[in-house]
Write an enzyme that holds these catalytic residues in place. Structure first.
Site, PDB file in Angstrom:
ATOM      1  CB  CYS A 317      -8.183  18.092  70.580  1.00 49.59           C
ATOM      2  SG  CYS A 317      -9.476  19.242  70.873  1.00 49.59           S
ATOM      3  CD  GLU A 351     -15.312  16.429  69.659  1.00 48.68           C
ATOM      4  OE1 GLU A 351     -14.686  15.568  70.314  1.00 48.68           O
ATOM      5  OE2 GLU A 351     -15.749  17.473  70.139  1.00 48.68           O
TER       6      GLU A 351
HETATM    7  N1  ACO Z   1      -0.734  25.544  55.108  1.00 51.87           N
HETATM    8  C1  ACO Z   1      -1.047  24.719  54.081  1.00 51.87           C
HETATM    9  N2  ACO Z   1      -1.026  23.355  54.208  1.00 51.87           N
HETATM   10  C2  ACO Z   1      -0.677  22.853  55.402  1.00 51.87           C
HETATM   11  C3  ACO Z   1      -0.333  23.651  56.503  1.00 51.87           C
HETATM   12  C4  ACO Z   1      -0.352  25.059  56.309  1.00 51.87           C
HETATM   13  N3  ACO Z   1      -0.003  25.890  57.286  1.00 51.87           N
HETATM   14  N4  ACO Z   1      -0.029  22.856  57.567  1.00 51.87           N
HETATM   15  C5  ACO Z   1      -0.191  21.582  57.159  1.00 51.87           C
HETATM   16  N5  ACO Z   1      -0.576  21.583  55.850  1.00 51.87           N
HETATM   17  C6  ACO Z   1      -0.863  20.408  55.042  1.00 51.87           C
HETATM   18  C7  ACO Z   1       0.433  19.714  54.640  1.00 51.87           C
HETATM   19  O1  ACO Z   1       0.991  20.255  53.486  1.00 51.87           O
HETATM   20  C8  ACO Z   1      -0.061  18.309  54.444  1.00 51.87           C
HETATM   21  O2  ACO Z   1      -0.744  18.210  53.203  1.00 51.87           O
HETATM   22  P1  ACO Z   1      -0.152  17.305  52.031  1.00 51.87           P
HETATM   23  O3  ACO Z   1      -0.073  15.927  52.635  1.00 51.87           O
HETATM   24  O4  ACO Z   1      -1.184  17.389  50.961  1.00 51.87           O
HETATM   25  O5  ACO Z   1       1.172  17.867  51.682  1.00 51.87           O
HETATM   26  C9  ACO Z   1      -1.119  18.149  55.527  1.00 51.87           C
HETATM   27  O6  ACO Z   1      -1.555  19.454  55.835  1.00 51.87           O
HETATM   28  C10 ACO Z   1      -0.598  17.451  56.774  1.00 51.87           C
HETATM   29  O7  ACO Z   1       0.677  17.922  57.089  1.00 51.87           O
HETATM   30  P2  ACO Z   1       1.486  17.365  58.338  1.00 51.87           P
HETATM   31  O8  ACO Z   1       2.884  17.898  58.267  1.00 51.87           O
HETATM   32  O9  ACO Z   1       1.325  15.897  58.439  1.00 51.87           O
HETATM   33  O10 ACO Z   1       0.668  18.017  59.525  1.00 51.87           O
HETATM   34  P3  ACO Z   1       1.183  18.909  60.754  1.00 51.87           P
HETATM   35  O11 ACO Z   1       2.180  18.164  61.570  1.00 51.87           O
HETATM   36  O12 ACO Z   1       1.575  20.241  60.264  1.00 51.87           O
HETATM   37  O13 ACO Z   1      -0.145  18.972  61.629  1.00 51.87           O
HETATM   38  C11 ACO Z   1      -2.238  19.843  62.292  1.00 51.87           C
HETATM   39  C12 ACO Z   1      -1.418  19.266  61.122  1.00 51.87           C
HETATM   40  C13 ACO Z   1      -2.250  18.854  63.437  1.00 51.87           C
HETATM   41  C14 ACO Z   1      -3.662  20.093  61.827  1.00 51.87           C
HETATM   42  C15 ACO Z   1      -1.526  21.168  62.700  1.00 51.87           C
HETATM   43  O14 ACO Z   1      -1.636  22.091  61.650  1.00 51.87           O
HETATM   44  C16 ACO Z   1      -2.090  21.792  63.967  1.00 51.87           C
HETATM   45  O15 ACO Z   1      -1.781  21.353  65.067  1.00 51.87           O
HETATM   46  N6  ACO Z   1      -2.902  22.864  63.818  1.00 51.87           N
HETATM   47  C17 ACO Z   1      -3.429  23.603  64.954  1.00 51.87           C
HETATM   48  C18 ACO Z   1      -4.480  22.822  65.680  1.00 51.87           C
HETATM   49  C19 ACO Z   1      -5.571  22.328  64.742  1.00 51.87           C
HETATM   50  O16 ACO Z   1      -6.085  23.063  63.914  1.00 51.87           O
HETATM   51  N7  ACO Z   1      -5.922  21.051  64.909  1.00 51.87           N
HETATM   52  C20 ACO Z   1      -6.993  20.415  64.186  1.00 51.87           C
HETATM   53  C21 ACO Z   1      -8.282  20.829  64.789  1.00 51.87           C
HETATM   54  S1  ACO Z   1      -9.631  19.791  64.308  1.00 51.87           S
HETATM   55  C22 ACO Z   1      -9.661  18.549  65.497  1.00 51.87           C
HETATM   56  O17 ACO Z   1      -8.914  18.642  66.448  1.00 51.87           O
HETATM   57  C23 ACO Z   1     -10.561  17.398  65.310  1.00 51.87           C
END
Ligand code: ACO
Ligand code: ZN
Length: 474
Positions: A317, A351
């Site tokens: 996660c 995962e």
């Molecule tokens: N809308 C559109 N694009 C987004 C968004 C959003 N809300 N949030 C992140 N992105 C994109 C960014 O633009 C970036 O893309 P780019 O490199 O092409 O510009 C990419 O995603 C990564 O951005 P980061 O700033 O590095 O990521 P962030 O710190 O925001 O974390 C994460 C990403 C961990 C998925 C976060 O959104 C989160 O915690 N989400 C909730 C929990 C979740 O869904 N976790 C993943 C589940 S799957 C698993 O755990 C295996």
């Protein structure tokens, strides 16, 4: 005639769905979205509104799922901001009927278990998000030349219909609306299996968490009392990374720091739409990312990793706390997970299923790393095996990334070639590389891998996979 305060109503009795004071769950409505515009939504649940004396009024509050938005945006709305959407509701009911019939016929044919999407997930294809500028991304996001498809996770592939229904019933309403953690107050996204005593009346408006030990409380005064006594100033584990930018990573063993890791899982679940509600923290290692200042190490995100993963997962996660999202921390955490895999000399992958945001972040990371490698490659040829060896990214994810960029060509003899114009590669790589977020400096990782699996049996070792690829001449 309207019913007065204190009078009891039987919710099931009324069929009149035309008034916002009488809408049943699963009815389609127009409702006022937070920016004042009217949007389509579906009623998930309803509650009578009581007056100050605790008596029932003739008013209702509705828990709505917005058709344009991911489930994380579901929220309570008062009846004065809602009106019945007769046409939409009729179509919804028709679709629901058709779906039930087709589901029934598929079931009759196969008798196999399958996921039944309920009205709660009618937006399966409409993953939508808003960035800070209020841009709504629906279905596809156009980012420069790259088209990023959104995909809703296929949750619960191994769950029975009954378990899925039970899960949806239990988790359909958020039980915590906000959390206060350090200097931040965050609106939550999903239900979390926090003990019931903390949200006795359907939900608690704000849960107060200690940012160092992650203990949580119903009242701010309780947290303040706790904070006077809490001695912790960083996650209770080993510091395995300290960057120049004061970003640190901490490793925690779930079986040793049980309470912290359980609290972390409760916190994470508020932002993760996973089907799994109960975690056996003993089986996982936790990698917590913090920002350091004179007051201590403040949690900004984390990822967990199974101690032993048969399918070769290097991350279970991942979460960046919403107040820190979109600053590149997700990419940092993903990079860190692969740097650990490189030290282990293994390939890894996250995962499944990935959430919509998880998929975006991984796609972006894989592209950044693979394009960077291709651009810096000085030899005439590069193979998938070369990419795997240098990145610890598994074959399927390399191919998916190259395919995503339309970079794989199949020759007349069935051979594969990686092709892309250098300028196009540079454009995409520079876009990714221009981001200001933190980048892992592998020389600053102080970490020794666990050896839970004897090397001979470890099928995820890079050397084992390269042997396999050589045998298949990929
Ligand atoms: N809308 C559109 N694009 C987004 C968004 C959003 N809300 N949030 C992140 N992105 C994109 C960014 O633009 C970036 O893309 P780019 O490199 O092409 O510009 C990419 O995603 C990564 O951005 P980061 O700033 O590095 O990521 P962030 O710190 O925001 O974390 C994460 C990403 C961990 C998925 C976060 O959104 C989160 O915690 N989400 C909730 C929990 C979740 O869904 N976790 C993943 C589940 S799957 C698993 O755990 C295996
Ligand atoms: Zn504490």
């Amino acid at each position: 005639m309207g019913k007065g305060p204190g009078q009891k109503r039987n919710l099931q009795e009324s069929d009149d769905e035309s008034s916002a004071t009488n809408l049943k769950p699963n009815t389609q409505v127009f409702a006022r979205w937070r920016d004042g515009t009217e949007r389509r939504a579906i009623v998930i649940e309803r509650r009578p509104v009581n007056n100050e004396l605790g008596q029932e009024t003739n008013r209702w509050r509705y828990y709505l799922h917005w058709l344009d938005f991911n489930r994380r945006m579901d929220s309570w709305v008062n009846d004065e901001h809602i009106r019945y959407d007769a046409e939409g509701d009729m179509l919804l009911k028709l679709e629901e009927k058709k779906r039930r019939e087709s589901t029934k016929s598929v079931k009759d044919q196969s008798q196999g278990p399958h996921s039944v999407p309920s009205a709660l997930v009618t937006d399966k294809d409409a993953i939508v998000d808003e960035d800070e500028a209020g841009t709504v991304y629906r279905g596809r996001k156009l980012d420069g030349n790259v088209v990023v498809d959104f995909v809703e996770p296929e949750h619960g592939a191994d769950m029975t219909d009954e378990q899925i229904r039970e899960h949806e019933e239990v988790t359909k309403i958020k039980n915590v609306n906000n959390i206060e953690l350090g200097r931040h107050n965050m609106e939550t996204w999903y239900f979390s299996p926090i003990p019931k005593e903390y949200w006795q009346d359907d939900f608690i408006d704000t849960l107060y968490m200690c940012e160092f030990c992650l203990s949580f409380f119903c009242h701010r005064s309780e947290l303040q009392n706790h904070s006077r006594k809490c001695k912790l100033r960083h996650p209770p584990g080993d510091e395995i990374y300290r960057g120049k930018d004061n970003i640190c990573m901490w490793e925690l063993d779930g079986s040793k720091e049980k309470t912290y890791c359980q609290n972390l899982s409760y916190l994470a679940k508020l932002f993760l739409d996973h089907k799994t509600l109960y975690y056996d923290v003993d089986l996982f290692m936790y990698y917590v990312m913090t920002e350091m200042d004179e007051h201590g190490h403040h949690i900004v995100g984390y990822f967990s990793k199974e101690k032993v993963s048969e399918p070769g997962y290097n991350l279970a996660c991942i979460l960046t706390l919403p107040c820190h999202q979109r600053k590149g921390y997700g990419r940092f955490l993903i990079q860190f997970s692969y740097e650990l895999s490189k030290i282990e000399k293994r390939v890894g992958h996250p995962e499944k299923p990935l959430s919509d945001l998880g998929l975006l972040s991984y796609r972006s990371y894989w592209s950044w790393v693979i394009l960077g490698l291709l651009l810096s490659w000085t030899e005439d040829e590069i193979s998938i095996a070369d990419i795997l060896k240098h990145t610890s990214i598994r074959v399927e994810d390399i191919i998916a990334t190259l395919t995503h960029h339309n970079m794989i060509r199949i020759g007349p003899t069935g051979t594969h070639a990686i092709v892309m114009e250098r300028s196009a590669m540079e454009r995409e790589f520079n876009r990714q590389n221009s981001k200001t977020g933190p980048v892992v400096d592998p020389t600053r990782i102080h970490w020794v891998p666990r050896r839970d699996i004897p090397q001979k049996k470890d099928k995820w070792l890079i050397s084992s996979i390269l042997d396999h690829l050589a045998a298949e001449s990929i």
